[in-house]
Motif scaffolding. Sequence first.
Motif, mmCIF file in Angstrom:
data_model
loop_
_atom_site.group_PDB
_atom_site.id
_atom_site.type_symbol
_atom_site.label_atom_id
_atom_site.label_comp_id
_atom_site.label_asym_id
_atom_site.label_seq_id
_atom_site.Cartn_x
_atom_site.Cartn_y
_atom_site.Cartn_z
ATOM 1 N N TYR A 182 0.829 -1.209 0.000
ATOM 2 C CA TYR A 182 0.000 0.000 0.000
ATOM 3 C C TYR A 182 0.866 1.263 0.000
ATOM 4 C CZ TYR A 182 -4.215 2.714 1.022
ATOM 5 O OH TYR A 182 -5.244 3.602 0.978
ATOM 6 N N VAL A 183 0.880 1.998 1.085
ATOM 7 C CA VAL A 183 1.611 3.260 1.128
ATOM 8 C C VAL A 183 2.838 3.144 2.031
ATOM 9 C CG1 VAL A 183 -0.459 4.623 0.714
ATOM 10 C CG2 VAL A 183 0.238 4.126 3.069
ATOM 11 N N HIS A 184 3.750 4.079 1.853
ATOM 12 C CA HIS A 184 4.931 4.118 2.724
ATOM 13 C C HIS A 184 4.619 4.964 3.946
ATOM 14 C CE1 HIS A 184 9.095 4.171 4.007
ATOM 15 N NE2 HIS A 184 8.991 5.487 4.166
ATOM 16 N N THR A 185 4.787 4.373 5.125
ATOM 17 C CA THR A 185 4.574 5.107 6.362
ATOM 18 C C THR A 185 5.533 4.593 7.421
ATOM 19 O OG1 THR A 185 2.904 5.802 7.990
ATOM 20 C CG2 THR A 185 2.783 3.526 7.213
ATOM 21 N N ASP A 186 5.886 5.447 8.359
ATOM 22 C CA ASP A 186 6.827 5.108 9.424
ATOM 23 C C ASP A 186 6.158 5.422 10.759
ATOM 24 O OD1 ASP A 186 8.861 4.812 11.244
ATOM 25 O OD2 ASP A 186 10.297 6.078 10.179
ATOM 26 N N LEU A 187 5.839 4.370 11.522
ATOM 27 C CA LEU A 187 5.128 4.560 12.781
ATOM 28 C C LEU A 187 5.947 5.316 13.821
ATOM 29 C CD1 LEU A 187 3.186 1.219 13.351
ATOM 30 C CD2 LEU A 187 2.582 3.236 12.014
ATOM 31 N N ASN A 188 7.236 5.392 13.613
ATOM 32 C CA ASN A 188 8.085 6.122 14.560
ATOM 33 C C ASN A 188 8.228 7.594 14.204
ATOM 34 O OD1 ASN A 188 8.741 3.853 16.250
ATOM 35 N ND2 ASN A 188 10.071 3.118 14.589
ATOM 36 N N HIS A 189 7.682 7.982 13.072
ATOM 37 C CA HIS A 189 7.754 9.392 12.651
ATOM 38 C C HIS A 189 6.420 9.793 12.032
ATOM 39 C CE1 HIS A 189 11.999 8.049 12.751
ATOM 40 N NE2 HIS A 189 12.241 9.280 13.148
ATOM 41 N N LEU A 190 5.376 9.742 12.828
ATOM 42 C CA LEU A 190 4.043 10.071 12.346
ATOM 43 C C LEU A 190 3.740 11.561 12.542
ATOM 44 C CD1 LEU A 190 2.039 7.020 13.744
ATOM 45 C CD2 LEU A 190 2.618 7.467 11.348
ATOM 46 N N PRO A 191 2.999 12.143 11.619
ATOM 47 C CA PRO A 191 2.618 13.550 11.788
ATOM 48 C C PRO A 191 1.554 13.691 12.877
ATOM 49 C CG PRO A 191 1.536 12.620 9.875
ATOM 50 C CD PRO A 191 2.485 11.570 10.370
ATOM 51 N N THR A 192 1.432 14.862 13.419
ATOM 52 C CA THR A 192 0.403 15.172 14.404
ATOM 53 C C THR A 192 -0.233 16.510 14.039
ATOM 54 O OG1 THR A 192 1.912 16.370 15.878
ATOM 55 C CG2 THR A 192 1.703 13.976 16.213
ATOM 56 N N ALA A 193 -1.298 16.849 14.747
ATOM 57 C CA ALA A 193 -1.950 18.136 14.482
ATOM 58 C C ALA A 193 -1.017 19.292 14.792
ATOM 59 C CB ALA A 193 -3.230 18.240 15.309
ATOM 60 N N GLU A 194 -0.144 19.090 15.796
ATOM 61 C CA GLU A 194 0.802 20.131 16.161
ATOM 62 C C GLU A 194 1.972 20.191 15.195
ATOM 63 O OE1 GLU A 194 -0.282 17.746 18.250
ATOM 64 O OE2 GLU A 194 -1.823 19.027 19.170
ATOM 65 N N ASN A 195 2.343 19.030 14.652
ATOM 66 C CA ASN A 195 3.448 18.947 13.688
ATOM 67 C C ASN A 195 2.974 18.192 12.444
ATOM 68 O OD1 ASN A 195 5.841 20.061 15.279
ATOM 69 N ND2 ASN A 195 5.026 18.509 16.684
ATOM 70 N N PRO A 196 2.107 18.797 11.661
ATOM 71 C CA PRO A 196 1.517 18.091 10.518
ATOM 72 C C PRO A 196 2.475 17.970 9.344
ATOM 73 C CG PRO A 196 0.754 20.342 10.555
ATOM 74 C CD PRO A 196 1.595 20.160 11.794
ATOM 75 N N SER A 197 2.133 17.059 8.429
ATOM 76 C CA SER A 197 2.847 16.938 7.159
ATOM 77 C C SER A 197 1.857 17.254 6.045
ATOM 78 C CB SER A 197 3.390 15.519 6.988
ATOM 79 O OG SER A 197 2.325 14.601 6.827
ATOM 80 N N LYS A 198 2.327 17.190 4.831
ATOM 81 C CA LYS A 198 1.467 17.523 3.695
ATOM 82 C C LYS A 198 0.286 16.567 3.586
ATOM 83 C CE LYS A 198 3.993 14.627 0.391
ATOM 84 N NZ LYS A 198 4.669 14.558 -0.916
ATOM 85 N N ASN A 199 0.402 15.352 4.151
ATOM 86 C CA ASN A 199 -0.647 14.353 4.019
ATOM 87 C C ASN A 199 -1.438 14.109 5.288
ATOM 88 O OD1 ASN A 199 2.176 13.487 3.848
ATOM 89 N ND2 ASN A 199 1.490 11.596 4.759
ATOM 90 N N PHE A 200 -1.417 15.067 6.220
ATOM 91 C CA PHE A 200 -2.089 14.769 7.478
ATOM 92 C C PHE A 200 -3.550 15.214 7.510
ATOM 93 C CE2 PHE A 200 -2.783 15.263 12.162
ATOM 94 C CZ PHE A 200 -2.785 13.892 12.420
ATOM 95 N N PHE A 201 -3.875 16.349 6.997
ATOM 96 C CA PHE A 201 -5.253 16.827 7.096
ATOM 97 C C PHE A 201 -6.060 16.410 5.863
ATOM 98 C CE2 PHE A 201 -3.287 19.596 10.199
ATOM 99 C CZ PHE A 201 -4.236 19.614 11.211
ATOM 100 N N HIS A 202 -7.274 15.902 6.117
ATOM 101 C CA HIS A 202 -8.177 15.506 5.035
ATOM 102 C C HIS A 202 -9.549 16.112 5.327
ATOM 103 C CE1 HIS A 202 -10.113 13.319 1.893
ATOM 104 N NE2 HIS A 202 -10.864 12.603 2.722
ATOM 105 N N LYS A 203 -10.010 16.988 4.441
ATOM 106 C CA LYS A 203 -11.291 17.679 4.612
ATOM 107 C C LYS A 203 -11.363 18.391 5.965
ATOM 108 C CE LYS A 203 -13.851 14.643 1.504
ATOM 109 N NZ LYS A 203 -15.028 13.743 1.325
ATOM 110 N N GLY A 204 -10.240 18.946 6.380
ATOM 111 C CA GLY A 204 -10.186 19.701 7.615
ATOM 112 C C GLY A 204 -10.030 18.881 8.871
ATOM 113 N N LEU A 205 -10.006 17.543 8.737
ATOM 114 C CA LEU A 205 -9.887 16.670 9.900
ATOM 115 C C LEU A 205 -8.447 16.219 10.080
ATOM 116 C CD1 LEU A 205 -13.047 14.444 9.318
ATOM 117 C CD2 LEU A 205 -12.821 16.389 10.874
ATOM 118 N N PRO A 206 -8.004 16.016 11.337
ATOM 119 C CA PRO A 206 -6.617 15.584 11.584
ATOM 120 C C PRO A 206 -6.440 14.086 11.339
ATOM 121 C CG PRO A 206 -7.772 15.814 13.662
ATOM 122 C CD PRO A 206 -8.739 16.265 12.602
ATOM 123 N N VAL A 207 -6.490 13.694 10.090
ATOM 124 C CA VAL A 207 -6.298 12.300 9.702
ATOM 125 C C VAL A 207 -5.333 12.237 8.525
ATOM 126 C CG1 VAL A 207 -8.542 11.496 10.517
ATOM 127 C CG2 VAL A 207 -8.326 12.373 8.190
#
Length: 368
Positions: free
Chosen positions: A185-210
């Motif tokens: 599927y997709v490349h993701t690293d559980l030890n370096h996940l984005p958060t609402a405080e430190n988001p990445s380009k792929n963190f917010f979807h339709k305004g939600l922190p996902v």
Amino acid sequence: MRLFTTLFMLFFFSALVRAQTPPIHFRDVGMEAGLTKVPFSSMKQHYVVETISGGVALFDCDNDGKLDILVVNDATIEQARGGGVPMVTLYHQGENLKFADITKEAGLTHKGWGMGIAVADYNNDGLPDIYVTGYGGNVLYHNLGNCKFEDVTEKAGVAGGGFSAGAAWADYDRDGHLDLFVSRYVHTDLNHLPTAENPSKNFFHKGLPVENPWTMDGETDFLFHNRGDGTFEEVSKKAGVDDPAGHFGLGVVWGDYDNQGWPSLLVANDTGPNYLYHNKHDGTFEEVGMLSGVALSPEGREVGNMGVEMGDFDRDGKLDFAITDYADQPKGLYLNQGDQGFTDLTYSAKIAQTRATARSMRFLGPRG
């Protein structure tokens, strides 16, 4: 008058048969049957890895004539960072539709974050073996008999890695040994996940922190060729099925859709074109999804493809395709018309509009 009487009798008897056909009702008997395991899923799902899981297999692990149930165990971010949980739970069927959890006794103790299951007798000893996909690595269990299994992942060379999702067995080169395809599927690293405080380009979807998979990088796929000695060779690039574009692979299924006696491969790609790998009979494949008419939605768009299935729903001797999609996107039904490719019947068959996300499906009845 005679024609009218004949038509009336035909209508009367067909109505009578319909009236005498009892309706089908289902009742949830999971708890009373002993299927008591509760998934580890987090109620707050912010990351893609938390939203994709749920594989199930029905198979007879000890050849006693009764189907047993194997269920994938998902996990939480915290559990995965700590090494994960047992990737599957095995319920053995006893008498009177009662099941017992025999996971530990069966030796199915490999820990991780489970995603999918593929069951087959890869070593031709008459016993079904188990392959489990997951985030961070996969596992192959060799059936020793009497529902006892041995983890042979490293010896066999099929650990994979990354975010593995779908898996399917087939003897694509007809050498008498089952081979294994694994989608990722997709490349993701559980030890370096984005958060609402430190988001990445792929963190917010339709305004939600996902986490939004549409903006993430994909991973390539695996094809493990069975050498026949208990080991496998990874040949995806050589065979032409590695997906160098890195589309988001999910559901996979093998089938001889062109009736040439060789299994070809259908791969559902989330937010990308589906792949139809046509078997060239020489150990390699040609990707013909777009040419065959199964790559895109009825509107010609790339959608959230998830589950795939092959089956001859119109009983014309040719395998047709069904593909599920995300949320309210149209589910796909493709009629096999031989040399003319596939015709999309999604809307005419009235299966397009469903609001639930479906990650898998099956045709009920014989496949071909």
